[in-house]
Motif scaffolding. Structure first.
Motif: not given
Length: 453
Positions: A6-11, A23-25
């Protein structure tokens, strides 16, 4: 077997670099699971009808891609009927945008800061309707829109800005120049600075809210909502619920209507009387559920003086915005809404605005059970939908969190302060998908036990 990490959605929701303790997602965009823009477009027929059942199951499986989140939410929250065409929805959208502009203009006529690109954080009026001539009010209502306006600019806009400033400086005095103010207007004006204070501290860790225009957009929407919903007005917590709408929907009017639909579900929580707050009903339901599914924990909490469950107040009021990272809270919301989706939402909400004929037509339509979310289907199976007001999934989410922490609470909580500390320590450590699965299991268990004589 290879699995997509999966690709992190934070960006998509950038955090300001100086905010290091956010907190990190945990939410990741996963191919084949997350509802992608391609799958979303493929869910519509050429006319615009949406296959809602497939959409709901995909959302529950892997959430929604951030780039289409806003438009999917409009369906989940009942802004649009899945059985409408593209043209019908365009017509509704345009009608609503005009309505919002009209309401906003009415607000601006009373208090010209609305729609000016600014907002206030100081009170402008007393409870008996007298203007407050505070330096901060004058300062905030006279702030220029940008550096070019301070000295004027080459195309002559400086003169217009001076005119705006002159009218703003007289604003507070003008409020009562036409005689005593209506009580509802006084009540609305009294809330405006509180909205400003809350807007100023809402999601300030996000880069998005470094822009003044986004803060003022949030203030405008909440100010307009407080004016039209005279029964509830504005209460703390609403800015947390509205903030994501501003980020996900570019048009301010669309963001307003998305928030308005969400408030249809939650406004009961915010309704206050002299003796009670609306959310107390849900806290009472939470106590009842915990007593059924974990009697030992309920007994322990009651013995500590927490039998009213007020320690869970925030979770229910702002739907876990504090317990999850920003991105994960959005993921949690869309899973909740997909699980409790009711295809009649649109017609129920829209009926007063439609002519009798159309309302009757939409009311009589029969819906397949697969068009309902899993949580709603469970309610239907158990007859809970026929009760006066089926319990929302949010209560079962809180109950599942308490049950998950049951052994810690039983062993370590020796007072209410301990209960609050244990629950606060969960911030950023909860898994949204797991929380929803646990809530569904608990819901099933509760309905079974509650049915027994």
């Amino acid at each position: 077997m290879w699995r997509d990490p999966g690709q992190p959605a934070d960006s998509y929701y950038q955090v300001r670099p100086e905010c290091t303790d956010v907190p990190k997602t945990r939410f990741k965009i996963k191919a084949g699971k997350t509802l992608s823009p391609r799958k979303w477009q493929a869910a519509f027929t050429p006319e615009g009808y949406l296959d809602i059942s497939k959409t709901l199951s995909r959302i529950y499986r892997g959430g929604i891609h951030p780039s289409i989140r806003g438009e999917v939410w409009e369906f989940l929250l009942g802004c649009y009927d899945p059985k409408s065409t593209f043209d019908e929805r365009d017509e509704i959208r345009q009608r609503r945008r005009i309505q919002y502009i009209r309401w906003k203009e009415e607000c601006r006529q009373i208090f010209p800061v609305v729609g000016s690109g600014r907002f206030i954080t100081a009170p402008v009026i007393t409870e008996d309707g007298q203007p407050i001539q505070e330096p901060l009010v004058i300062l905030e209502t006279n702030q220029d829109r940008g550096p070019s306006a301070e000295t004027g600019n080459a195309d002559g806009n400086g003169t217009n800005q001076s005119r705006i400033n002159a009218s703003c400086s007289e604003m507070v005095r003008d409020l009562t120049s036409h005689g005593p103010l209506d009580q509802k207007v006084i009540q609305w004006l009294l809330t405006l600075h509180q909205i400003g204070l809350d807007v100023h501290r809402t999601d300030r860790t996000l880069v998005f809210y470094e822009k003044q225009e986004n803060l003022s957009k949030l203030w405008d929407i909440l100010a307009v909502y407080a004016r039209i919903d005279t029964d509830v007005g504005y209460c703390q917590g609403m800015s947390d619920l509205c903030s994501p709408m501003i980020m996900l929907l570019e048009d301010e009017a669309d963001a307003f209507w998305c928030f308005e639909r969400l408030m249809r579900r939650l406004r009961g929580n915010f309704r206050c009387t002299e003796s009670s707050v609306g959310v107390e009903t849900q806290l009472s339901n939470l106590a009842e559920i915990t007593q059924v599914v974990d009697p030992k924990l309920h007994q322990h909490l009651d013995a500590l003086g927490g039998g009213d469950y007020l320690f869970a107040f925030r979770m229910l009021m702002v739907l876990f915005r504090r317990e999850f990272s920003f991105c994960d809270s959005l993921y949690l919301w869309e899973m909740m809404w997909a699980l409790e989706y009711d295809p009649d939402l649109f017609s129920v909400y829209e009926e007063p605005e439609l002519n009798g004929e159309k309302a009757e037509g939409s009311k009589g339509r029969t819906k397949s059970i697969r068009h309902y979310g899993k949580f709603e289907r469970e309610n239907m199976k158990n007859g809970a939908v026929n009760s006066e007001s089926p319990l929302p999934i949010s209560i079962f989410l809180v109950a599942s969190v308490l049950k998950d922490k049951s052994s810690t609470l039983l062993q370590e909580a020796r007072g209410l302060d301990d209960v609050v500390k244990i629950l606060n320590d969960m911030t950023g450590n909860l898994d949204a998908k797991k929380a929803c699965s646990s809530a569904m299991k608990l819901h099933k268990k509760y309905l079974k036990k509650a049915k027994k004589p």
